[in-house]
Design a protein around this motif. Sequence first.
Motif, PDB file in Angstrom:
ATOM      1  N   SER A   1       0.852  -1.190   0.000  1.00  0.00           N
ATOM      2  CA  SER A   1       0.000   0.000   0.000  1.00  0.00           C
ATOM      3  C   SER A   1       0.894   1.249   0.000  1.00  0.00           C
ATOM      4  CB  SER A   1      -0.902  -0.011   1.235  1.00  0.00           C
ATOM      5  OG  SER A   1      -0.113  -0.081   2.403  1.00  0.00           O
ATOM      6  N   GLY A   2       0.308   2.403  -0.148  1.00  0.00           N
ATOM      7  CA  GLY A   2       1.086   3.648  -0.128  1.00  0.00           C
ATOM      8  C   GLY A   2       1.754   3.934  -1.463  1.00  0.00           C
ATOM      9  N   PRO A   3       2.660   4.933  -1.489  1.00  0.00           N
ATOM     10  CA  PRO A   3       3.318   5.316  -2.759  1.00  0.00           C
ATOM     11  C   PRO A   3       4.223   4.188  -3.243  1.00  0.00           C
ATOM     12  CG  PRO A   3       3.744   6.910  -0.980  1.00  0.00           C
ATOM     13  CD  PRO A   3       3.160   5.707  -0.352  1.00  0.00           C
ATOM     14  N   ILE A   4       3.980   3.691  -4.440  1.00  0.00           N
ATOM     15  CA  ILE A   4       4.721   2.483  -4.858  1.00  0.00           C
ATOM     16  C   ILE A   4       5.095   2.485  -6.334  1.00  0.00           C
ATOM     17  CG2 ILE A   4       2.699   1.022  -5.417  1.00  0.00           C
ATOM     18  CD1 ILE A   4       4.394  -1.077  -3.510  1.00  0.00           C
ATOM     19  N   GLY A   5       6.240   1.876  -6.610  1.00  0.00           N
ATOM     20  CA  GLY A   5       6.670   1.660  -7.979  1.00  0.00           C
ATOM     21  C   GLY A   5       6.820   0.164  -8.196  1.00  0.00           C
ATOM     22  N   LEU A   6       6.084  -0.364  -9.155  1.00  0.00           N
ATOM     23  CA  LEU A   6       6.154  -1.799  -9.479  1.00  0.00           C
ATOM     24  C   LEU A   6       7.133  -1.980 -10.635  1.00  0.00           C
ATOM     25  CD1 LEU A   6       5.200  -4.771  -9.549  1.00  0.00           C
ATOM     26  CD2 LEU A   6       3.223  -4.015 -10.876  1.00  0.00           C
ATOM     27  N   VAL A   7       8.163  -2.787 -10.421  1.00  0.00           N
ATOM     28  CA  VAL A   7       9.198  -2.983 -11.442  1.00  0.00           C
ATOM     29  C   VAL A   7       9.032  -4.369 -12.075  1.00  0.00           C
ATOM     30  CG1 VAL A   7      11.675  -2.970 -11.920  1.00  0.00           C
ATOM     31  CG2 VAL A   7      10.763  -1.538 -10.068  1.00  0.00           C
ATOM     32  N   ILE A   8       8.902  -4.382 -13.394  1.00  0.00           N
ATOM     33  CA  ILE A   8       8.730  -5.639 -14.135  1.00  0.00           C
ATOM     34  C   ILE A   8       9.900  -5.792 -15.097  1.00  0.00           C
ATOM     35  CG2 ILE A   8       7.241  -6.882 -15.786  1.00  0.00           C
ATOM     36  CD1 ILE A   8       5.884  -6.663 -13.098  1.00  0.00           C
ATOM     37  N   GLY A   9      10.509  -6.974 -15.104  1.00  0.00           N
ATOM     38  CA  GLY A   9      11.658  -7.215 -15.974  1.00  0.00           C
ATOM     39  C   GLY A   9      11.279  -7.877 -17.287  1.00  0.00           C
ATOM     40  N   SER A  10      12.277  -8.083 -18.119  1.00  0.00           N
ATOM     41  CA  SER A  10      12.036  -8.668 -19.444  1.00  0.00           C
ATOM     42  C   SER A  10      11.741 -10.164 -19.328  1.00  0.00           C
ATOM     43  CB  SER A  10      13.262  -8.455 -20.325  1.00  0.00           C
ATOM     44  OG  SER A  10      14.343  -9.225 -19.826  1.00  0.00           O
ATOM     45  N   GLU A  11      11.181 -10.697 -20.386  1.00  0.00           N
ATOM     46  CA  GLU A  11      10.802 -12.122 -20.431  1.00  0.00           C
ATOM     47  C   GLU A  11      11.973 -13.045 -20.109  1.00  0.00           C
ATOM     48  OE1 GLU A  11       7.928 -13.843 -21.594  1.00  0.00           O
ATOM     49  OE2 GLU A  11       6.758 -12.015 -21.578  1.00  0.00           O
ATOM     50  N   GLY A  12      13.090 -12.837 -20.806  1.00  0.00           N
ATOM     51  CA  GLY A  12      14.193 -13.771 -20.654  1.00  0.00           C
ATOM     52  C   GLY A  12      15.030 -13.550 -19.401  1.00  0.00           C
ATOM     53  N   ASP A  13      15.418 -12.292 -19.173  1.00  0.00           N
ATOM     54  CA  ASP A  13      16.404 -12.003 -18.129  1.00  0.00           C
ATOM     55  C   ASP A  13      15.809 -11.510 -16.814  1.00  0.00           C
ATOM     56  OD1 ASP A  13      18.354 -12.642 -20.017  1.00  0.00           O
ATOM     57  OD2 ASP A  13      18.329 -10.606 -20.821  1.00  0.00           O
ATOM     58  N   GLY A  14      14.536 -11.166 -16.807  1.00  0.00           N
ATOM     59  CA  GLY A  14      13.944 -10.620 -15.589  1.00  0.00           C
ATOM     60  C   GLY A  14      14.487  -9.229 -15.299  1.00  0.00           C
ATOM     61  N   VAL A  15      14.398  -8.808 -14.040  1.00  0.00           N
ATOM     62  CA  VAL A  15      14.880  -7.483 -13.645  1.00  0.00           C
ATOM     63  C   VAL A  15      16.405  -7.533 -13.541  1.00  0.00           C
ATOM     64  CG1 VAL A  15      14.775  -5.717 -11.819  1.00  0.00           C
ATOM     65  CG2 VAL A  15      12.723  -7.034 -12.407  1.00  0.00           C
ATOM     66  N   SER A  16      17.089  -6.526 -14.096  1.00  0.00           N
ATOM     67  CA  SER A  16      18.556  -6.520 -14.060  1.00  0.00           C
ATOM     68  C   SER A  16      19.060  -6.404 -12.620  1.00  0.00           C
ATOM     69  CB  SER A  16      19.098  -5.366 -14.907  1.00  0.00           C
ATOM     70  OG  SER A  16      18.656  -4.129 -14.379  1.00  0.00           O
ATOM     71  N   ARG A  17      20.277  -6.886 -12.396  1.00  0.00           N
ATOM     72  CA  ARG A  17      20.825  -6.970 -11.028  1.00  0.00           C
ATOM     73  C   ARG A  17      20.823  -5.610 -10.316  1.00  0.00           C
ATOM     74  NH1 ARG A  17      25.505  -5.979  -8.738  1.00  0.00           N
ATOM     75  NH2 ARG A  17      26.519  -5.518 -10.716  1.00  0.00           N
ATOM     76  N   LEU A  18      21.310  -4.553 -10.993  1.00  0.00           N
ATOM     77  CA  LEU A  18      21.396  -3.224 -10.360  1.00  0.00           C
ATOM     78  C   LEU A  18      20.020  -2.700  -9.947  1.00  0.00           C
ATOM     79  CD1 LEU A  18      24.077  -1.243 -12.403  1.00  0.00           C
ATOM     80  CD2 LEU A  18      24.176  -1.884 -10.000  1.00  0.00           C
ATOM     81  N   VAL A  19      19.041  -2.881 -10.831  1.00  0.00           N
ATOM     82  CA  VAL A  19      17.687  -2.408 -10.534  1.00  0.00           C
ATOM     83  C   VAL A  19      17.072  -3.254  -9.412  1.00  0.00           C
ATOM     84  CG1 VAL A  19      15.336  -2.185 -11.486  1.00  0.00           C
ATOM     85  CG2 VAL A  19      17.298  -1.396 -12.811  1.00  0.00           C
ATOM     86  N   ARG A  20      17.298  -4.554  -9.471  1.00  0.00           N
ATOM     87  CA  ARG A  20      16.768  -5.467  -8.445  1.00  0.00           C
ATOM     88  C   ARG A  20      17.310  -5.100  -7.063  1.00  0.00           C
ATOM     89  NH1 ARG A  20      17.656 -10.587  -6.072  1.00  0.00           N
ATOM     90  NH2 ARG A  20      15.931 -12.056  -6.272  1.00  0.00           N
ATOM     91  N   GLU A  21      18.617  -4.836  -7.002  1.00  0.00           N
ATOM     92  CA  GLU A  21      19.244  -4.478  -5.723  1.00  0.00           C
ATOM     93  C   GLU A  21      18.746  -3.138  -5.188  1.00  0.00           C
ATOM     94  OE1 GLU A  21      23.415  -4.710  -6.551  1.00  0.00           O
ATOM     95  OE2 GLU A  21      23.460  -6.921  -6.447  1.00  0.00           O
ATOM     96  N   ASN A  22      18.209  -2.329  -6.085  1.00  0.00           N
ATOM     97  CA  ASN A  22      17.707  -1.001  -5.696  1.00  0.00           C
ATOM     98  C   ASN A  22      16.245  -1.051  -5.244  1.00  0.00           C
ATOM     99  OD1 ASN A  22      18.626   1.640  -5.342  1.00  0.00           O
ATOM    100  ND2 ASN A  22      17.637   2.349  -7.212  1.00  0.00           N
TER     101      ASN A  22
END
Length: 245
Positions: free
Chosen positions: A190-211
């Motif tokens: 709930s609250g202010p949120i950003g949903l991050v979706i990665g690509s089909e093959g590789d998913g969310v990149s490591r740097l973005v995932r760690e963030n």
Amino acid sequence: MKYEEYTIEGRNAVIEAFRAGKPIDKLYVLDGCQDGPVRTIVREAKKHDTILQFVTKERLDQLSSTGKHQGVLAQAAAYEYASVDDILKRAEEKGEPPFLILLDGIEDPHNLGAILRTANLCGAHGIIIPKRRAVGLTAVVAKTSCGAINYTPVAKVTNLKKTMDELKKQGIWFVCADMDGTTMYDLDLSGPIGLVIGSEGDGVSRLVRENCDMIASIPMKGDIDSLNASVAAGVLAYEIVRQRG
């Protein structure tokens, strides 16, 4: 502002573009086609002083990039990308905590179109995409979005991680989709949120995932191990909707 010219194909997509006030330069219609939806589109074109051309099926096929023009194809002046600030302002005007969808490397236009459609229906205030290694707002995206492209702003940024850092300062929390995460029902989305979706093959990149502040997994009971990116976005977006109440 960045602009990207595109064609709008298919009857529903063209009608929605006219109704949303999208500036359309030219409309191509299959010569001799007289059914109701096409008459409605022609009427809209005349009302908006759009240049109208009746052409052969061969000419429409030549202009079409989706192959599914349904006898109608419009050329829009341009699609204007929003800024991240525009998206935040939209949330503020609605008096709602920001709900953003960030796409990390989505290259399939059908997925972007479907996610745009979901974003519009679930009340997300906008989508943020990176400039590199990602699809932009093409004709296929416009058609797949079923008109949502006219209503849901899309911002294009140079660096997704840097954008997330700036948004964190404004109180936005980030959750990304990953099979190894915590079950989505056990997270506070709930609250202010950003949903991050990665690509089909590789998913969310490591740097973005760690963030990301949270990593959410979607419960799965079948024999295969992953969902299509646009379906995963839909499932998680509606869990956010449920929790926002």
